[in-house]
Design an enzyme around this catalytic site. Structure first.
Site, PDB file in Angstrom:
ATOM      1  CG  ASN A   1       0.326   6.361   6.513  1.00 60.54           C
ATOM      2  OD1 ASN A   1       1.435   5.838   6.707  1.00 60.54           O
ATOM      3  ND2 ASN A   1      -0.030   7.514   7.051  1.00 60.54           N
TER       4      ASN A   1
ATOM      5  N   GLY B   1      -5.178   4.504   7.417  1.00 60.37           N
ATOM      6  CA  GLY B   1      -4.153   4.206   8.416  1.00 60.37           C
ATOM      7  C   GLY B   1      -4.417   2.852   9.043  1.00 60.37           C
TER       8      GLY B   1
ATOM      9  CD  GLU C   1      -5.030  11.537   5.946  1.00 60.38           C
ATOM     10  OE1 GLU C   1      -5.418  10.379   5.815  1.00 60.38           O
ATOM     11  OE2 GLU C   1      -3.984  11.839   6.531  1.00 60.38           O
TER      12      GLU C   1
ATOM     13  N   GLY D   1      -7.408   8.222  13.321  1.00 62.25           N
ATOM     14  CA  GLY D   1      -7.135   7.294  14.418  1.00 62.25           C
ATOM     15  C   GLY D   1      -8.114   7.389  15.580  1.00 62.25           C
TER      16      GLY D   1
ATOM     17  CE  LYS E   1      -1.472   6.924  10.355  1.00 60.68           C
ATOM     18  NZ  LYS E   1      -2.416   7.624  11.210  1.00 60.68           N
TER      19      LYS E   1
ATOM     20  CB  SER F   1     -11.872   6.851  11.271  1.00 57.93           C
ATOM     21  OG  SER F   1     -11.108   7.231  12.404  1.00 57.93           O
TER      22      SER F   1
ATOM     23  CD  GLU G   1      -0.049  10.188  12.449  1.00 54.99           C
ATOM     24  OE1 GLU G   1       0.782   9.499  11.837  1.00 54.99           O
ATOM     25  OE2 GLU G   1      -1.212   9.798  12.670  1.00 54.99           O
TER      26      GLU G   1
ATOM     27  CG  HIS H   1       0.113  12.010   7.859  1.00 51.75           C
ATOM     28  ND1 HIS H   1      -0.033  12.030   9.223  1.00 51.75           N
ATOM     29  CD2 HIS H   1      -0.818  11.144   7.384  1.00 51.75           C
ATOM     30  CE1 HIS H   1      -1.025  11.196   9.549  1.00 51.75           C
ATOM     31  NE2 HIS H   1      -1.511  10.644   8.446  1.00 51.75           N
TER      32      HIS H   1
HETATM   33  P1  PGA Z   1      -6.614   6.309  10.277  1.00 54.30           P
HETATM   34  O1  PGA Z   1      -5.376   7.181   9.737  1.00 54.30           O
HETATM   35  O2  PGA Z   1      -7.212   5.611   9.072  1.00 54.30           O
HETATM   36  O3  PGA Z   1      -6.004   5.344  11.248  1.00 54.30           O
HETATM   37  O4  PGA Z   1      -7.583   7.248  10.879  1.00 54.30           O
HETATM   38  C1  PGA Z   1      -5.453   7.863   8.519  1.00 54.30           C
HETATM   39  C2  PGA Z   1      -4.150   8.563   8.224  1.00 54.30           C
HETATM   40  O5  PGA Z   1      -3.486   9.022   9.175  1.00 54.30           O
HETATM   41  O6  PGA Z   1      -3.728   8.683   7.062  1.00 54.30           O
END
Ligand code: PGA
Length: 246
Positions: free
Chosen positions: A9, A225, A165, A171, A11, A204, A98, A96
């Site tokens: 992803n 991500g 998640e 992140g 983003k 992560s 976010e 997601h």
């Molecule tokens: P990250 O994000 O791997 O940067 O932790 C995962 C995601 O938001 O799908």
């Protein structure tokens, strides 16, 4: 056996030029992956056409980062399934954390997006997960069960991916312990009631923890991500458990 789905992803990262250069570096590194896994990339909307062209014939699949429930209309900032299908997009990320957090997306809206996606022939990657506070308050299972029950209502589980998640792991560099991620993925599988459903872990994920995560019985893939922005690192993730991986 469920085919593993390794999804990146991006983003709000990658211009078209950057996406092209990523593909140039990435494709040679993943040209010999075994057939037990599918690699998917979710670029921003503006890079979808560029990436579709760059990935043609590679066997890699495209995802979008959103889809609207209506076919068209006055929905500024949204995108329809038909617009995505025109570019060969096969998957779409919904729910997601976010957009749940920044735009207050509800389980009902997420469900509508996922249903419209399935109706159009896209495979939704529906994300669920608890916040730090919810985990601290021992509400993890209740929260995820609600997200699963409301988010998946009326969906066909054979054309769906659920991504677990935990928000505190996104992140932050803090990965959920593989055994704990596996336990929650197992619960999700039981709540969905369809043993063959594909369940991903996200939060992560990186080259250092991918082998351990993919060794878990209830983790059928990952949603990545930050680590999906580096072609060498993401190729290592896609090549999990292979001695030949970069
Ligand atoms: P990250 O994000 O791997 O940067 O932790 C995962 C995601 O938001 O799908």
């Amino acid at each position: 056996m469920v085919k593993a789905v390794i999804a990146g992803n991006w983003k709000m990262h990658m211009t078209c030029a950057e996406a092209r250069s990523f593909a140039q570096s990435f494709l040679p590194l993943v040209s010999n992956l075994p057939a037990d896994r599918t690699v998917v990339l979710a670029p921003p909307f503006t890079a979808i056409a560029t990436l579709a062209e760059a990935l043609a014939g590679s066997g890699l699949a495209l995802a979008s980062q959103n889809v609207h429930w209506e076919g068209n209309g006055a929905y500024t900032s949204e995108i329809s399934a038909a617009m995505l299908l025109e570019h060969g997009v096969a998957y779409t990320i919904v729910g997601h954390s976010e957009p749940r957090k920044y735009y207050s997306e509800s389980d009902e809206q997420i469900n509508r997006r996922a249903r419209a996606a399935q109706d159009a022939g896209l495979i939704p990657i529906l994300c669920v997960g608890e916040s730090d506070d919810q985990r601290e308050a021992a509400e993890t299972e209740r929260v995820i069960r609600r997200q699963v029950e409301q988010g998946l209502e009326g969906l066909d589980p054979s054309r769906l991916i659920v991504a677990y998640e935990p928000i505190w792991a996104i992140g932050t560099g803090k990965t959920c312990e593989a055994s704990e991620a596996n336990r929650i993925c197992g619960l999700i599988r039981a709540w969905v009631g369809f043993p063959e459903i594909t369940i991903q872990y996200g939060g992560s994920v990186k080259a250092e923890n991918i082998d351990q995560l993919m060794a878990q019985s209830d983790i059928d893939g990952v949603l990545v991500g930050g680590a999906s922005l580096d072609p060498v690192g993401f190729a290592r993730i896609a090549g999990y458990q292979l001695a030949v991986a970069a």
